[in-house]
Design a protein around this motif. Sequence first.
Motif, PDB file in Angstrom:
ATOM      1  N   ASN A  90      55.305 -17.339 -20.845  1.00 36.84           N
ATOM      2  CA  ASN A  90      54.552 -17.666 -21.730  1.00 36.84           C
ATOM      3  C   ASN A  90      53.326 -18.764 -20.795  1.00 36.84           C
ATOM      4  O   ASN A  90      52.617 -19.409 -22.021  1.00 36.84           O
ATOM      5  N   LEU A  91      53.563 -19.071 -19.979  1.00 38.99           N
ATOM      6  CA  LEU A  91      52.792 -20.448 -19.302  1.00 38.99           C
ATOM      7  C   LEU A  91      51.502 -19.998 -19.056  1.00 38.99           C
ATOM      8  O   LEU A  91      50.302 -20.435 -19.286  1.00 38.99           O
ATOM      9  N   ARG A  92      51.022 -18.689 -19.021  1.00 41.44           N
ATOM     10  CA  ARG A  92      50.113 -17.605 -18.836  1.00 41.44           C
ATOM     11  C   ARG A  92      48.755 -18.290 -20.078  1.00 41.44           C
ATOM     12  O   ARG A  92      47.689 -18.265 -20.142  1.00 41.44           O
ATOM     13  N   ASN A  93      49.815 -18.660 -21.028  1.00 39.82           N
ATOM     14  CA  ASN A  93      48.813 -19.169 -22.589  1.00 39.82           C
ATOM     15  C   ASN A  93      47.713 -20.257 -22.245  1.00 39.82           C
ATOM     16  O   ASN A  93      46.669 -20.310 -22.884  1.00 39.82           O
ATOM     17  N   MET A  94      48.410 -21.092 -21.424  1.00 41.41           N
ATOM     18  CA  MET A  94      47.822 -22.377 -21.480  1.00 41.41           C
ATOM     19  C   MET A  94      46.750 -22.151 -20.378  1.00 41.41           C
ATOM     20  O   MET A  94      45.532 -22.773 -21.079  1.00 41.41           O
ATOM     21  N   MET A  95      46.298 -21.433 -20.200  1.00 44.35           N
ATOM     22  CA  MET A  95      45.098 -20.673 -19.349  1.00 44.35           C
ATOM     23  C   MET A  95      44.468 -20.544 -20.582  1.00 44.35           C
ATOM     24  O   MET A  95      42.981 -20.857 -20.548  1.00 44.35           O
ATOM     25  N   TYR A  96      44.795 -19.607 -21.297  1.00 43.74           N
ATOM     26  CA  TYR A  96      43.533 -19.210 -21.812  1.00 43.74           C
ATOM     27  C   TYR A  96      43.872 -20.542 -23.159  1.00 43.74           C
ATOM     28  O   TYR A  96      42.897 -20.330 -23.620  1.00 43.74           O
ATOM     29  N   GLY A  97      44.046 -21.029 -23.002  1.00 43.46           N
ATOM     30  CA  GLY A  97      44.168 -22.537 -23.739  1.00 43.46           C
ATOM     31  C   GLY A  97      43.285 -23.383 -23.944  1.00 43.46           C
ATOM     32  O   GLY A  97      42.107 -24.092 -24.295  1.00 43.46           O
ATOM     33  N   ALA A  98      43.213 -23.431 -22.397  1.00 44.03           N
ATOM     34  CA  ALA A  98      42.407 -24.661 -21.671  1.00 44.03           C
ATOM     35  C   ALA A  98      40.982 -23.480 -22.169  1.00 44.03           C
ATOM     36  O   ALA A  98      40.044 -24.416 -22.171  1.00 44.03           O
ATOM     37  N   ALA A  99      40.812 -22.310 -21.222  1.00 43.60           N
ATOM     38  CA  ALA A  99      39.329 -21.817 -22.195  1.00 43.60           C
ATOM     39  C   ALA A  99      39.259 -21.600 -23.324  1.00 43.60           C
ATOM     40  O   ALA A  99      37.857 -21.484 -23.699  1.00 43.60           O
ATOM     41  N   ALA A 101      39.780 -23.935 -25.407  1.00 42.62           N
ATOM     42  CA  ALA A 101      39.068 -25.625 -25.794  1.00 42.62           C
ATOM     43  C   ALA A 101      38.140 -26.144 -26.158  1.00 42.62           C
ATOM     44  O   ALA A 101      38.010 -26.641 -27.753  1.00 42.62           O
ATOM     45  N   ARG A 102      37.010 -25.478 -26.036  1.00 39.69           N
ATOM     46  CA  ARG A 102      35.588 -26.070 -26.148  1.00 39.69           C
ATOM     47  C   ARG A 102      34.775 -25.420 -27.787  1.00 39.69           C
ATOM     48  O   ARG A 102      34.344 -25.552 -27.713  1.00 39.69           O
ATOM     49  N   HIS A 103      35.785 -24.141 -27.566  1.00 42.92           N
ATOM     50  CA  HIS A 103      35.338 -23.492 -28.666  1.00 42.92           C
ATOM     51  C   HIS A 103      35.927 -24.188 -30.092  1.00 42.92           C
ATOM     52  O   HIS A 103      35.854 -24.095 -31.172  1.00 42.92           O
ATOM     53  N   PHE A 104      37.217 -24.791 -29.541  1.00 36.08           N
ATOM     54  CA  PHE A 104      38.019 -25.232 -31.489  1.00 36.08           C
ATOM     55  C   PHE A 104      38.037 -26.401 -31.367  1.00 36.08           C
ATOM     56  O   PHE A 104      38.750 -26.541 -32.094  1.00 36.08           O
ATOM     57  N   GLY A 105      36.827 -27.006 -30.281  1.00 36.65           N
ATOM     58  CA  GLY A 105      37.460 -29.164 -30.718  1.00 36.65           C
ATOM     59  C   GLY A 105      36.778 -29.612 -31.598  1.00 36.65           C
ATOM     60  O   GLY A 105      37.296 -30.507 -32.284  1.00 36.65           O
ATOM     61  N   HIS A 106      36.018 -28.426 -32.170  1.00 37.46           N
ATOM     62  CA  HIS A 106      35.715 -29.295 -33.407  1.00 37.46           C
ATOM     63  C   HIS A 106      36.561 -28.752 -34.763  1.00 37.46           C
ATOM     64  O   HIS A 106      36.566 -30.166 -35.959  1.00 37.46           O
ATOM     65  N   LEU A 107      37.453 -28.188 -34.728  1.00 33.13           N
ATOM     66  CA  LEU A 107      38.549 -28.139 -35.656  1.00 33.13           C
ATOM     67  C   LEU A 107      39.952 -29.406 -36.421  1.00 33.13           C
ATOM     68  O   LEU A 107      39.869 -29.834 -34.543  1.00 33.13           O
ATOM     69  N   SER A 108      40.284 -29.417 -36.895  1.00 34.24           N
ATOM     70  CA  SER A 108      41.331 -30.068 -37.404  1.00 34.24           C
ATOM     71  C   SER A 108      42.558 -29.731 -36.406  1.00 34.24           C
ATOM     72  O   SER A 108      42.753 -28.345 -36.270  1.00 34.24           O
ATOM     73  N   TRP A 109      43.554 -30.350 -35.963  1.00 36.07           N
ATOM     74  CA  TRP A 109      44.806 -30.195 -35.755  1.00 36.07           C
ATOM     75  C   TRP A 109      45.387 -29.177 -36.770  1.00 36.07           C
ATOM     76  O   TRP A 109      45.808 -28.389 -35.702  1.00 36.07           O
ATOM     77  N   PRO A 110      45.384 -28.999 -38.292  1.00 29.07           N
ATOM     78  CA  PRO A 110      45.802 -27.875 -38.346  1.00 29.07           C
ATOM     79  C   PRO A 110      45.249 -26.415 -38.181  1.00 29.07           C
ATOM     80  O   PRO A 110      45.891 -25.850 -37.891  1.00 29.07           O
ATOM     81  N   TRP A 111      43.979 -26.550 -38.182  1.00 26.17           N
ATOM     82  CA  TRP A 111      43.574 -24.528 -37.741  1.00 26.17           C
ATOM     83  C   TRP A 111      43.809 -25.065 -36.014  1.00 26.17           C
ATOM     84  O   TRP A 111      44.130 -23.924 -35.690  1.00 26.17           O
ATOM     85  N   ARG A 112      43.832 -26.104 -35.329  1.00 22.03           N
ATOM     86  CA  ARG A 112      44.313 -25.849 -34.265  1.00 22.03           C
ATOM     87  C   ARG A 112      45.627 -25.184 -33.794  1.00 22.03           C
ATOM     88  O   ARG A 112      45.931 -24.300 -33.062  1.00 22.03           O
ATOM     89  N   LEU A 113      46.660 -25.572 -34.233  1.00 19.24           N
ATOM     90  CA  LEU A 113      48.138 -24.657 -34.325  1.00 19.24           C
ATOM     91  C   LEU A 113      47.895 -23.745 -34.953  1.00 19.24           C
ATOM     92  O   LEU A 113      49.177 -22.643 -34.197  1.00 19.24           O
ATOM     93  N   VAL A 114      47.753 -23.728 -35.931  1.00 23.36           N
ATOM     94  CA  VAL A 114      47.197 -22.467 -36.478  1.00 23.36           C
ATOM     95  C   VAL A 114      46.782 -21.656 -35.380  1.00 23.36           C
ATOM     96  O   VAL A 114      47.423 -20.125 -35.087  1.00 23.36           O
TER      97      VAL A 114
END
Length: 166
Positions: free
Chosen positions: A85-94, A96-109
């Motif tokens: 599932n390492l490809r998810n790291m690439m997805y996450g990087a893409a 990140a800029r859209h979810f950077g304003h969210l709290s940690w709980p939001w980002r974990l969900v």
Amino acid sequence: MTLSLPTSPRQFFVAGARVQVLNLASVIPFGLAAGAFTANAFHSAAQAASLHALMFAGRGQMVAMQLYQEGAPLAFLLLAALVVNLRNMMYGAALARHFGHLSWPWRLVLAFLLVDLVYAMSIGVLEREAGTLNAAACHYYYLGSGVTVFLCWSLAGVAGAALGAS
């Protein structure tokens, strides 16, 4: 799909859920197979259903269950699932800029809901709405998409676990 400005969080959520409806035809058989395979490996429908809901990663689950059946140590199972599932790291990087304003709980969900279909169906909307009045609420589109796929995956997995255990 064109979203009118401004769009409410509820409208984003519903649009994200709707975009996945046709994709569920591919989630159901894979969820059934993964649930059945996991139940067969564990010899328990309850354990399989629990793992299936906690591990929202079909390929990783299948690899881990194959290794489990072969008697591999738990650390190796976890490592193999992670590598698959390492490809998810690439997805996450893409994302990140859209979810950077969210709290940690939001980002974990949202990170838990990160699977191929959710990424593929959400990234275009997130990119298009970046810099608009809707940018701060676009995560609801992703959330609607992810919740829809997760619920379908989980229900199919429970059904597959029941079939696989019988």
